[in-house]
Scaffold this motif. Sequence first.
Motif, PDB file in Angstrom:
ATOM      1  N   ALA A  15       0.826  -1.220   0.000  1.00  0.00           N
ATOM      2  CA  ALA A  15       0.000   0.000   0.000  1.00  0.00           C
ATOM      3  C   ALA A  15       0.856   1.264   0.000  1.00  0.00           C
ATOM      4  O   ALA A  15       1.960   1.265   0.538  1.00  0.00           O
ATOM      5  N   PRO A  16       0.294   2.347  -0.564  1.00  0.00           N
ATOM      6  CA  PRO A  16       0.958   3.642  -0.381  1.00  0.00           C
ATOM      7  C   PRO A  16       0.797   4.036   1.086  1.00  0.00           C
ATOM      8  O   PRO A  16      -0.313   3.975   1.617  1.00  0.00           O
ATOM      9  N   MET A  17       1.891   4.395   1.736  1.00  0.00           N
ATOM     10  CA  MET A  17       1.778   4.846   3.135  1.00  0.00           C
ATOM     11  C   MET A  17       2.721   6.027   3.338  1.00  0.00           C
ATOM     12  O   MET A  17       3.945   5.865   3.388  1.00  0.00           O
ATOM     13  N   ALA A  18       2.114   7.228   3.422  1.00  0.00           N
ATOM     14  CA  ALA A  18       2.897   8.446   3.617  1.00  0.00           C
ATOM     15  C   ALA A  18       3.693   8.325   4.915  1.00  0.00           C
ATOM     16  O   ALA A  18       3.148   7.931   5.947  1.00  0.00           O
ATOM     17  N   ILE A  96      -4.605   7.707  -8.465  1.00  0.00           N
ATOM     18  CA  ILE A  96      -5.124   8.954  -7.880  1.00  0.00           C
ATOM     19  C   ILE A  96      -5.690   8.631  -6.502  1.00  0.00           C
ATOM     20  O   ILE A  96      -6.506   7.717  -6.341  1.00  0.00           O
ATOM     21  N   ASN A  97      -5.246   9.403  -5.508  1.00  0.00           N
ATOM     22  CA  ASN A  97      -5.695   9.202  -4.133  1.00  0.00           C
ATOM     23  C   ASN A  97      -7.051   9.880  -3.927  1.00  0.00           C
ATOM     24  O   ASN A  97      -7.153  11.103  -3.976  1.00  0.00           O
ATOM     25  N   MET A  98      -8.075   9.073  -3.708  1.00  0.00           N
ATOM     26  CA  MET A  98      -9.401   9.625  -3.404  1.00  0.00           C
ATOM     27  C   MET A  98      -9.900   9.019  -2.093  1.00  0.00           C
ATOM     28  O   MET A  98     -11.102   8.851  -1.885  1.00  0.00           O
ATOM     29  N   ASN A 198      -8.502  -4.038  -0.162  1.00  0.00           N
ATOM     30  CA  ASN A 198      -7.584  -3.508   0.844  1.00  0.00           C
ATOM     31  C   ASN A 198      -8.292  -3.308   2.182  1.00  0.00           C
ATOM     32  O   ASN A 198      -9.437  -2.890   2.230  1.00  0.00           O
ATOM     33  N   GLY A 199      -7.547  -3.641   3.239  1.00  0.00           N
ATOM     34  CA  GLY A 199      -8.027  -3.419   4.601  1.00  0.00           C
ATOM     35  C   GLY A 199      -7.865  -4.645   5.468  1.00  0.00           C
ATOM     36  O   GLY A 199      -8.463  -5.698   5.201  1.00  0.00           O
ATOM     37  N   ASP A 200      -6.995  -4.507   6.487  1.00  0.00           N
ATOM     38  CA  ASP A 200      -6.877  -5.508   7.561  1.00  0.00           C
ATOM     39  C   ASP A 200      -6.278  -6.846   7.148  1.00  0.00           C
ATOM     40  O   ASP A 200      -6.497  -7.842   7.842  1.00  0.00           O
ATOM     41  N   VAL A 201      -5.553  -6.906   6.048  1.00  0.00           N
ATOM     42  CA  VAL A 201      -4.868  -8.163   5.730  1.00  0.00           C
ATOM     43  C   VAL A 201      -3.548  -8.176   6.511  1.00  0.00           C
ATOM     44  O   VAL A 201      -2.675  -7.327   6.301  1.00  0.00           O
ATOM     45  N   VAL A 202      -3.464  -9.110   7.447  1.00  0.00           N
ATOM     46  CA  VAL A 202      -2.287  -9.126   8.339  1.00  0.00           C
ATOM     47  C   VAL A 202      -1.634 -10.506   8.416  1.00  0.00           C
ATOM     48  O   VAL A 202      -0.576 -10.662   9.029  1.00  0.00           O
ATOM     49  N   VAL A 218      -4.562  -8.112  -3.986  1.00  0.00           N
ATOM     50  CA  VAL A 218      -4.721  -7.737  -2.574  1.00  0.00           C
ATOM     51  C   VAL A 218      -3.626  -6.739  -2.190  1.00  0.00           C
ATOM     52  O   VAL A 218      -2.446  -6.946  -2.498  1.00  0.00           O
ATOM     53  N   MET A 219      -4.037  -5.669  -1.518  1.00  0.00           N
ATOM     54  CA  MET A 219      -3.082  -4.659  -1.071  1.00  0.00           C
ATOM     55  C   MET A 219      -2.883  -4.773   0.440  1.00  0.00           C
ATOM     56  O   MET A 219      -3.859  -4.898   1.190  1.00  0.00           O
ATOM     57  N   ILE A 220      -1.625  -4.707   0.863  1.00  0.00           N
ATOM     58  CA  ILE A 220      -1.320  -4.803   2.303  1.00  0.00           C
ATOM     59  C   ILE A 220      -0.588  -3.535   2.745  1.00  0.00           C
ATOM     60  O   ILE A 220       0.388  -3.117   2.116  1.00  0.00           O
ATOM     61  N   GLY A 221      -1.087  -2.935   3.827  1.00  0.00           N
ATOM     62  CA  GLY A 221      -0.457  -1.728   4.363  1.00  0.00           C
ATOM     63  C   GLY A 221       0.175  -2.006   5.714  1.00  0.00           C
ATOM     64  O   GLY A 221       1.307  -2.484   5.808  1.00  0.00           O
ATOM     65  N   ALA A 224       2.376  -4.905   6.818  1.00  0.00           N
ATOM     66  CA  ALA A 224       3.771  -5.034   6.346  1.00  0.00           C
ATOM     67  C   ALA A 224       4.742  -4.222   7.204  1.00  0.00           C
ATOM     68  O   ALA A 224       5.959  -4.399   7.096  1.00  0.00           O
ATOM     69  N   GLN A 225       4.188  -3.355   8.061  1.00  0.00           N
ATOM     70  CA  GLN A 225       5.075  -2.520   8.883  1.00  0.00           C
ATOM     71  C   GLN A 225       5.870  -3.409   9.833  1.00  0.00           C
ATOM     72  O   GLN A 225       5.294  -4.128  10.662  1.00  0.00           O
ATOM     73  N   GLY A 226       7.178  -3.373   9.724  1.00  0.00           N
ATOM     74  CA  GLY A 226       8.023  -4.222  10.567  1.00  0.00           C
ATOM     75  C   GLY A 226       7.982  -5.688  10.169  1.00  0.00           C
ATOM     76  O   GLY A 226       8.611  -6.525  10.807  1.00  0.00           O
TER      77      GLY A 226
HETATM   78  C1  LIG Z   1       0.821   5.663   8.061  1.00  0.00           C
HETATM   79  C2  LIG Z   1      -0.123   5.484   6.908  1.00  0.00           C
HETATM   80  C3  LIG Z   1       0.012   6.275   5.785  1.00  0.00           C
HETATM   81  C4  LIG Z   1      -0.862   6.120   4.708  1.00  0.00           C
HETATM   82  N1  LIG Z   1      -0.677   6.877   3.594  1.00  0.00           N
HETATM   83  C5  LIG Z   1      -1.467   6.676   2.495  1.00  0.00           C
HETATM   84  C6  LIG Z   1      -1.221   7.357   1.277  1.00  0.00           C
HETATM   85  O1  LIG Z   1      -0.275   8.137   1.135  1.00  0.00           O
HETATM   86  N2  LIG Z   1      -2.068   7.101   0.237  1.00  0.00           N
HETATM   87  C7  LIG Z   1      -3.127   6.227   0.332  1.00  0.00           C
HETATM   88  O2  LIG Z   1      -3.865   6.023  -0.632  1.00  0.00           O
HETATM   89  N3  LIG Z   1      -3.359   5.571   1.478  1.00  0.00           N
HETATM   90  C8  LIG Z   1      -2.546   5.748   2.538  1.00  0.00           C
HETATM   91  N4  LIG Z   1      -2.749   5.017   3.671  1.00  0.00           N
HETATM   92  C9  LIG Z   1      -3.811   3.997   3.679  1.00  0.00           C
HETATM   93  C10 LIG Z   1      -3.233   2.630   3.262  1.00  0.00           C
HETATM   94  O3  LIG Z   1      -2.770   2.682   1.929  1.00  0.00           O
HETATM   95  C11 LIG Z   1      -4.310   1.535   3.369  1.00  0.00           C
HETATM   96  O4  LIG Z   1      -5.374   1.870   2.541  1.00  0.00           O
HETATM   97  C12 LIG Z   1      -4.835   1.389   4.805  1.00  0.00           C
HETATM   98  O5  LIG Z   1      -3.772   1.381   5.733  1.00  0.00           O
HETATM   99  C13 LIG Z   1      -5.671   0.112   4.961  1.00  0.00           C
HETATM  100  O6  LIG Z   1      -4.910  -1.027   4.657  1.00  0.00           O
HETATM  101  P1  LIG Z   1      -4.269  -1.958   5.825  1.00  0.00           P
HETATM  102  O7  LIG Z   1      -5.376  -2.381   6.721  1.00  0.00           O
HETATM  103  O8  LIG Z   1      -3.612  -3.090   5.074  1.00  0.00           O
HETATM  104  O9  LIG Z   1      -3.277  -1.090   6.569  1.00  0.00           O
HETATM  105  C14 LIG Z   1      -1.899   5.164   4.756  1.00  0.00           C
HETATM  106  C15 LIG Z   1      -2.044   4.372   5.903  1.00  0.00           C
HETATM  107  C16 LIG Z   1      -1.159   4.507   6.956  1.00  0.00           C
HETATM  108  C17 LIG Z   1      -1.329   3.618   8.166  1.00  0.00           C
END
Ligand SMILES: Cc1cc2nc3c(=O)[nH]c(=O)nc-3n(C[C@H](O)[C@H](O)[C@H](O)COP(=O)(O)O)c2cc1C
Length: 307
Positions: A15-18, A96-98, A198-202, A218-221, A224-226
């Motif tokens: 996932a994109p994570m700022a 595009i981020n919406m 996407n959402g809650d895949v751990v 499937v997208m993982i955010g 994947a941290q750590g």
């Molecule tokens: C720290 C952080 C930064 C994030 N930044 C972005 C971002 O830049 N663009 C975006 O589309 N979603 C962003 N997200 C949302 C994630 O891409 C993802 O949709 C969300 O965490 C749910 O997926 P997960 O349950 O696998 O974490 C961010 C989430 C986190 C926790």
Amino acid sequence: MIICNIDFGNGLLLAPMAGVSDVGFREVCSMLGADATYSEMLSARAMLYNSKKTELMTIISPHEKIKIGQIFGHESEVLAKAVKNPILAKYDILDINMGCPAPKIVKNGEGSALMKDIKLASQIISECVKNASVPVSVKFRLGFDKDISLDFGRMCEDAGASFVTLHARTSVQGYSGKADYEAIAKLKANLKIPVVGNGDVVDEISYSKMKQTGVDAVMIGRGAQGRPWIFKEVLGKEFTGNKYDIIHRHVDVLRKYYDEKWLTLYLRKHFLWYSSGTENSSKYRLELATSPSIERSLDLLKELFKK
Ligand SMILES: Cc1cc2nc3c(=O)[nH]c(=O)nc-3n(C[C@H](O)[C@H](O)[C@H](O)COP(=O)(O)O)c2cc1C
């Protein structure tokens, strides 16, 4: 799995994570099985001014496979210009981020605020599709405060998006509650373009539940941290490598681009995530959280992962 003529392999997306998905992290996730990786969200407006900060965020690793650049903004003409910006030429797909719920983004009418203005969202997507030389995708949530994901997904399809990603929570929910996998299944069943869930895949179990929705990928955010090895684990493969070596590699990549002082502070959160859940980690965590140097943190992590 093929999406827009691009082979997504096992269909696993980081996932994109700022503030998290830096180039070092994307490199180690790619080496451990992420088929596609997203940039942190990039401001379309900042690109007009050749922002150095934005340029730094577009550094990619040669190990990344499918590279997706994510942009945000609220002015269709600014986004249309952004997709043609040479700093985005390295990406295979532009997204595009919406869906971003952060107040400073929403108050500018960007991110998830666009889910309250479907006409503008549609205009932005079609302008980006018209001007980009690569496929354009859209990442969104269920809605701003209620579930409109099916209508919104249909609009994305009509406006020319090549695929969509649904993080199945509303913007108002933030990260609370559980992602609504039924909404993901409904979206998948009703769109012709591919859908990424996407959402809650751990772990392997949640991954299998997400796959049951029928999604194309499937997208993982946060999972994947750590734990960049999650991309192996969800497929039932054990990670047999050395965790410390992975952490070191993450750090080595970042050291090529960022100054040591900034990195020392930035990496603390990644080090805490890496240490989390490891036996005996509690006695290291306080020191990792306040560590004065990367070397000291690496020494602590080496000791921790030796056990
Ligand atoms: C720290 C952080 C930064 C994030 N930044 C972005 C971002 O830049 N663009 C975006 O589309 N979603 C962003 N997200 C949302 C994630 O891409 C993802 O949709 C969300 O965490 C749910 O997926 P997960 O349950 O696998 O974490 C961010 C989430 C986190 C926790």
